[in-house]
Design a protein around this motif. Structure first.
Motif, PDB file in Angstrom:
ATOM      1  N   SER A 398       0.800  -1.219   0.000  1.00 42.24           N
ATOM      2  CA  SER A 398       0.000   0.000   0.000  1.00 42.24           C
ATOM      3  C   SER A 398       0.835   1.272   0.000  1.00 42.24           C
ATOM      4  O   SER A 398       0.278   2.368  -0.061  1.00 42.24           O
ATOM      5  CB  SER A 398      -0.930   0.022   1.221  1.00 42.24           C
ATOM      6  OG  SER A 398      -0.168  -0.040   2.421  1.00 42.24           O
ATOM      7  N   PHE A 399       2.168   1.155   0.087  1.00 46.87           N
ATOM      8  CA  PHE A 399       3.021   2.329   0.038  1.00 46.87           C
ATOM      9  C   PHE A 399       4.397   1.924  -0.457  1.00 46.87           C
ATOM     10  O   PHE A 399       4.755   0.735  -0.499  1.00 46.87           O
ATOM     11  CB  PHE A 399       3.114   3.025   1.408  1.00 46.87           C
ATOM     12  CG  PHE A 399       3.859   2.235   2.445  1.00 46.87           C
ATOM     13  CD1 PHE A 399       5.216   2.454   2.676  1.00 46.87           C
ATOM     14  CD2 PHE A 399       3.210   1.264   3.200  1.00 46.87           C
ATOM     15  CE1 PHE A 399       5.898   1.727   3.632  1.00 46.87           C
ATOM     16  CE2 PHE A 399       3.893   0.539   4.161  1.00 46.87           C
ATOM     17  CZ  PHE A 399       5.240   0.764   4.376  1.00 46.87           C
ATOM     18  N   SER A 440       2.141   6.845  -0.610  1.00 49.76           N
ATOM     19  CA  SER A 440       1.055   5.887  -0.774  1.00 49.76           C
ATOM     20  C   SER A 440       0.997   5.394  -2.210  1.00 49.76           C
ATOM     21  O   SER A 440       1.324   6.123  -3.144  1.00 49.76           O
ATOM     22  CB  SER A 440      -0.273   6.540  -0.384  1.00 49.76           C
ATOM     23  OG  SER A 440      -0.548   7.643  -1.237  1.00 49.76           O
TER      24      SER A 440
END
Length: 795
Positions: A398-399, A440
Motif C-alpha cells: 500500500s506504500f 502511498s
C-alpha cells in the motif's frame, strides 16, 4: 507503484483493425524475441487503438507470437495470457493495461489515465495515415513525486516528452524551456543558464528556481547555479511553475525544472548516434556535434547499463575589440552520463548514476550592437561539474519507500580583463544530499507523501584582483535539515480534492573570509522556515479541472563578502555581515481542460506573488564592486495560458502567452531601486507558437517538419539604472526543421534564428558611460545545418 520512471505509450498509428502477426509473451527467458512493450506498439499500429500503460511493466517481458485472428479484445487476451496484466476498454478506442489486482476506485483510476500533453510539446504528432486518430499524445507526470495524469495535478506544469525533443533536435535547455508559459531563459555562454519563472530571477544567493537532474537536486551555495544540460536521451522535462517549497525545498520559489533521463532497459540492446554539422552566420564558422547512446543488458530482468555522451565544438561570432579577431566566444562542451539499473526482486529497484560536464568558454556571449566584445569585460571560464547519485525504491502493498543520495561538485574558474585590470577568480562548490520518503500507492481517497531531507554543502572562493588590492579567499559551510509531507484527500460525495503540504526547515551557515591572508571574524547564522501549500481542486468532469492554491517558497540567507565589507567601510556604507533569508507567497487560480474529444488541451492561470526580503546589490562607490542588502521585496501579478491543437492527422499547433508584471515594493537608497519600478531581468511578456508536421511519405519513410517562434519583451535592470545599465531589446527568434526518417535512420535540415536576430537578450551594461558602448548577452546568429541519426533497438 514502482518508482522506476513511468512512461505512457500512446500508439496512434494507421491501418485500423488490420490483421497482423502479433507477438506474445514467451514461456521463459531462454526464448528470444522482442519485448511485450514493442509488441503492444505493433498491436496499436495495426488496430488504431490507443493503449495506455506504464511501460516498465511490459518493456522487459520477452515475447514470441500468437494467433492474430479475432477481435482486438481476443487478440489482447491471448497476448497478455500468462502475465499478471489485464486490459480494460475505457471507451471505443482507448484501452488501459494494468496489473491484475482488485478493480481500483474511480479516484485511483483517474491517476492511471493519461492526459494529452499541454503546450510545450510533451509529445509529437502521430504519423498520419489511413485510420490514424487525431487526438493528442498523452503523458503521466511525477510533478508531486507520485505518478499522476497531468490533468489531475493542480499545479501549473508543462511536460516536454523526450521523443518530441529528439525529433526537434534540441541541444540545450534554452532551445525549449521558454515554451513553458511564464518562463524566460537564455544561455550566457559560460556554461550556466539565466532562468526566470514568473518573474522570479536573481544572480544573488542560492537557487531561486529549483533544478533537478532526475531525482537529484542541483543547488548552489549562496550562488544561483542552473547548469547547462545537453538535451540528449531524455525521458521527459517537467517545468513546475509557482513555489514548490513543500516537496522540492529550498530555492523552488518561482518554480522547479526537472530533467528526467531515460533509464537503462533490461533484455534489449539499444544504440543511437547523432552527427550534426552547421554553419553560423556573421563569421561564426562551423559547428560540430557528436552524440551517442548505448543500452547494455547485463542480467536478464535484473541488471542493465545505459551510457549517453555528447561532444560539441560550437563556433563563436563576437569580435575582439583590441585584436580584431572574430569568433572569440567559441564553446567546447563534453558530457557523459551513465545509469545503472538493478532490480533484484519484483518489489526492489536500485539505481546508480554519474553525470559529468566539462565546458571551455574563452569569452561569454556579451557584445555591443556591432558584435564587438564589451570593453573592460573579457573573462574566460571553464565550467565543470560531476554529479554522483544513488536511488533505491521498495514497493510494499500500500506504500513505497524511496531513498536518494547525491554528491554534486561544481567548479567555475574565471580569468581575464575587468575594468582594465587582471582578474583571477574561482568558485568551488560541493553539495551532498540525502532524501528518504514514503508515498502511498493504494487506490483510496487519501494519497500522501512524507519524508526527510538533509543537505551538507561547502563553497570555497578565491579572488585575485591587484587593481583594487584584493587577494581574497572565503569558505562557507551549510547544513540543512527538513521534514516534509503532503496529502490529497478526495471527497466521496462530490468531485473535490483537498491538498495540504508542509515543509519545516532548519539551516546552519558558517563562514570566514581572508584578504591577503588576514582572516575576518567567523560568522555563524541559523535560519528556520515553515513552508505550507494548500490546494482545492474541483473536477466538473473527467476532462476539466479548476483549482485554487496558496503556496510558499523560501531561500536561506548568505554571508557578506569580506571584499565588500572592506570596501564599504571607508565609504561610510553599512553592510550586514550576513543577509536575512527571503520567502515568497503565491496565490493562484488555474484551470486545465481536454477539449474537442482530446484534440485540444488548454491550460490557464492567474496569480499574485509577494517576494519578501529579496537580496539586492548596492554599488560601492566607483570601485565597480557591490555590497549586498535585503530589500523590502517585490510583487508580481501575472496571467498565463497555453493551447495545443491537433489540427489534423499530420499537423499540430501550439501557442503560449504570459504576462508577469513584477515591481519593487520599496525604495533602496544608493541604488536605482524605487517603489513601483520594474524588477530586474524580467521579460514582462513572453510568447511562443509552433506548427509541427508528421506524414507517411511512402514505404517506411516518414516526413516531418517544424516551424517555431519565441518572443521575449525587453529586460530592465533598474538596480543600478542608467547610465550604467540600459534596457535590453524585445527578442523574436524563429527556427525551422525538416526531415525524413526510416526505421533505423533519419536526416534533418534545420535553421536556428532564421531572421538573424541580434538584439540584447539581457540588459545592456556600460563599463564607462560616454566612452564605451553598451554590451549585452546576444543570441547566436542564424545557423543552418544538417543532422543525421542512426540507431538500433528501441529508444
Amino acid at each position: 507503484m514502482k518508482s522506476i520512471r513511468a512512461e505512457i505509450t500512446a500508439c496512434l498509428m494507421a491501418a485500423a483493425f488490420a490483421t497482423v502477426a502479433v507477438p506474445a509473451v514467451a514461456e521463459g527467458p531462454q526464448q528470444q524475441g522482442r519485448t511485450l512493450d514493442s509488441a503492444l506498439r505493433d498491436f496499436a499500429r495495426s488496430t488504431g487503438l490507443q493503449l495506455i500503460y506504464v511501460a516498465d511493466t511490459t518493456r522487459d517481458r520477452v515475447v514470441g507470437t500468437v494467433d492474430s485472428s479475432g477481435t482486438p479484445g481476443e487478440v489482447l487476451g491471448r497476448l497478455l495470457a500468462g502475465t499478471d496484466l489485464k486490459y480494460q476498454f475505457l471507451n471505443e478506442r482507448t484501452v488501459e493495461i494494468a496489473p491484475n489486482r482488485s478493480t481500483p476506485s474511480e479516484g485511483a483510476r483517474r491517476a492511471s489515465y493519461a492526459m494529452p500533453v499541454q503546450a510545450g510539446g510533451g509529445g509529437q504528432p502521430p504519423v498520419a495515415g489511413a485510420g490514424t486518430s487525431t487526438v493528442l499524445d498523452e503523458v503521466i507526470v511525477t510533478a508531486r513525486k507520485r505518478e499522476e495524469r497531468l490533468l489531475d495535478v493542480p499545479v501549473a506544469v508543462t511536460a516536454f516528452g523526450g521523443e518530441a525533443l529528439a525529433q526537434r533536435g534540441v541541444n540545450s535547455m534554452t532551445d525549449f524551456l521558454q515554451e513553458s508559459p511564464g518562463v524566460s531563459v537564455y544561455n550566457n555562454g559560460g556554461g550556466t543558464y539565466k532562468i526566470a519563472i514568473r518573474g522570479i530571477s536573481t544572480s544573488l544567493g542560492a537557487n531561486e528556481n529549483g533544478y533537478y537532474l532526475d531525482d537529484l537536486p542541483f543547488t548552489g551555495v549562496t550562488v544561483p547555479i542552473s547548469p547547462d544540460v545537453r538535451a540528449w536521451d531524455l525521458e521527459r522535462v517537467e517545468v513546475l511553475r509557482g513555489p514548490q517549497g513543500t516537496l522540492f525545498g529550498e530555492g523552488s520559489m518561482g518554480g522547479t525544472v526537472r530533467i528526467l533521463t531515460r533509464d537503462a532497459q533490461f533484455n534489449e540492446w539499444q544504440g543511437q548516434a547523432s552527427l550534426q554539422g552547421s554553419d553560423t552566420a556573421s563569421g561564426g564558422g562551423t559547428n560540430r556535434g557528436y552524440k551517442a547512446m548505448l543500452n547494455v543488458p547485463i542480467l536478464d530482468d535484473r541488471l542493465a547499463l545505459r551510457v549517453a555522451a555528447t561532444k560539441e565544438k560550437l563556433a563563436g561570432w563576437i569580435t575582439d575589440p583590441t585584436t580584431g579577431a572574430t569568433g572569440i566566444n567559441t564553446q567546447d562542451i563534453d558530457t557523459v552520463r551513465a545509469k545503472l539499473r538493478f532490480q533484484p526482486t519484483e518489489r526492489l529497484s536500485i539505481g546508480a548514476s554519474y553525470w559529468r560536464y566539462k565546458g571551455d568558454f574563452p569569452r561569454n556571449n556579451t557584445a555591443d550592437d556591432d558584435g564587438v566584445a564589451g570593453a573592460g569585460l573579457a573573462l574566460a571560464s571553464g565550467v565543470k561539474y560531476r554529479l554522483y547519485g544513488a536511488t533505491a525504491n521498495y514497493d510494499f502493498d500500500s506504500f513505497a519507500v524511496f531513498y536518494s543520495y547525491a554528491n554534486n561538485h561544481f567548479e567555475l574558474p574565471q580569468s581575464g580583463e575587468l575594468f582594465g585590470g587582471q582578474l583571477v577568480a574561482n568558485i568551488d562548490v560541493d553539495v551532498k544530499s540525502n532524501e528518504l520518503r514514503f508515498s502511498s500507492t493504494g487506490s483510496g481517497p487519501l494519497q500522501w507523501t512524507v519524508g526527510a531531507y538533509r543537505r551538507t554543502a561547502s563553497r570555497f572562493d578565491s579572488v585575485l584582483f591587484a587593481l583594487f588590492g584584493i587577494d581574497n579567499t572565503s569558505a562557507t559551510d551549510t547544513t540543512s535539515e527538513a521534514l516534509f509531507g503532503e496529502a490529497t484527500y478526495t471527497l466521496q460525495a462530490m468531485p473535490i480534492d483537498f491538498t495540504l503540504g508542509l515543509r519545516s526547515v532548519k539551516e546552519k551557515l558558517a563562514g570566514i573570509d581572508a584578504n591577503a591572508g588576514v582572516p575576518t571574524t567567523p560568522v555563524n547564522e541559523t535560519y528556520r522556515s515553515t513552508n505550507p501549500r494548500v490546494i482545492v481542486a474541483w473536477r466538473p468532469n473527467e476532462a476539466w479541472r479548476l483549482y485554487a492554491s496558496a503556496s510558499k517558497g523560501y531561500r536561506s540567507g548568505q554571508l557578506q563578502s569580506s571584499v565588500s565589507l572592506s570596501l564599504a567601510g571607508p565609504l561610510g556604507i553599512n553592510l550586514p555581515a550576513a543577509l536575512a533569508d527571503d520567502s515568497i507567497w503565491t496565490y493562484e487560480i488555474g484551470t486545465k481542460a481536454s477539449l474537442a474529444g482530446g484534440r485540444a488541451v488548454l491550460e490557464a492561470a492567474v496569480y499574485h506573488s509577494d517576494w519578501k526580503d529579496v537580496t539586492v546589490r548596492i554599488p560601492l562607490g566607483t570601485t565597480g564592486f557591490n555590497g549586498l542588502i535585503n530589500s523590502k521585496g517585490t510583487t508580481t501579478n501575472g496571467v498565463e495560458a497555453s493551447l495545443t491543437l491537433q489540427l489534423s492527422d499530420a499537423f499540430r499547433m501550439t501557442v503560449m502567452g504570459s504576462y508577469a508584471d513584477g515591481k519593487y515594493s520599496g525604495d533602496v537608497p544608493g541604488t536605482g531601486i524605487a517603489d513601483g519600478k520594474p524588477i530586474d531581468d524580467n521579460s514582462k511578456v513572453t510568447a511562443s507558437a509552433s506548427l509541427d508536421y508528421r506524414q507517411t511519405m511512402f514505404g517506411d519513410l516518414t516526413g516531418s517538419g517544424r516551424l517555431g517562434v519565441q518572443y521575449n519583451s525587453k529586460r530592465d535592470f533598474p538596480s543600478f539604472g542608467p547610465p550604467l545599465y540600459l534596457p535590453g531589446d524585445a527578442i523574436t527568434t524563429v527556427s525551422a526543421r525538416f526531415g525524413v526518417e526510416g526505421d533505423w535512420w533519419g536526416a534533418f535540415l534545420f535553421v536556428d534564428n532564421l531572421t538573424n536576430e541580434d538584439g540584447a537578450m539581457s540588459s545592456r551594461n556600460v563599463t564607462v558611460p560616454g566612452v564605451t558602448p553598451a554590451a549585452a548577452n546576444r543570441p547566436q546568429p542564424r545557423t543552418i545545418g544538417l543532422e543525421v541519426r542512426f540507431g538500433f533497438g528501441g529508444r
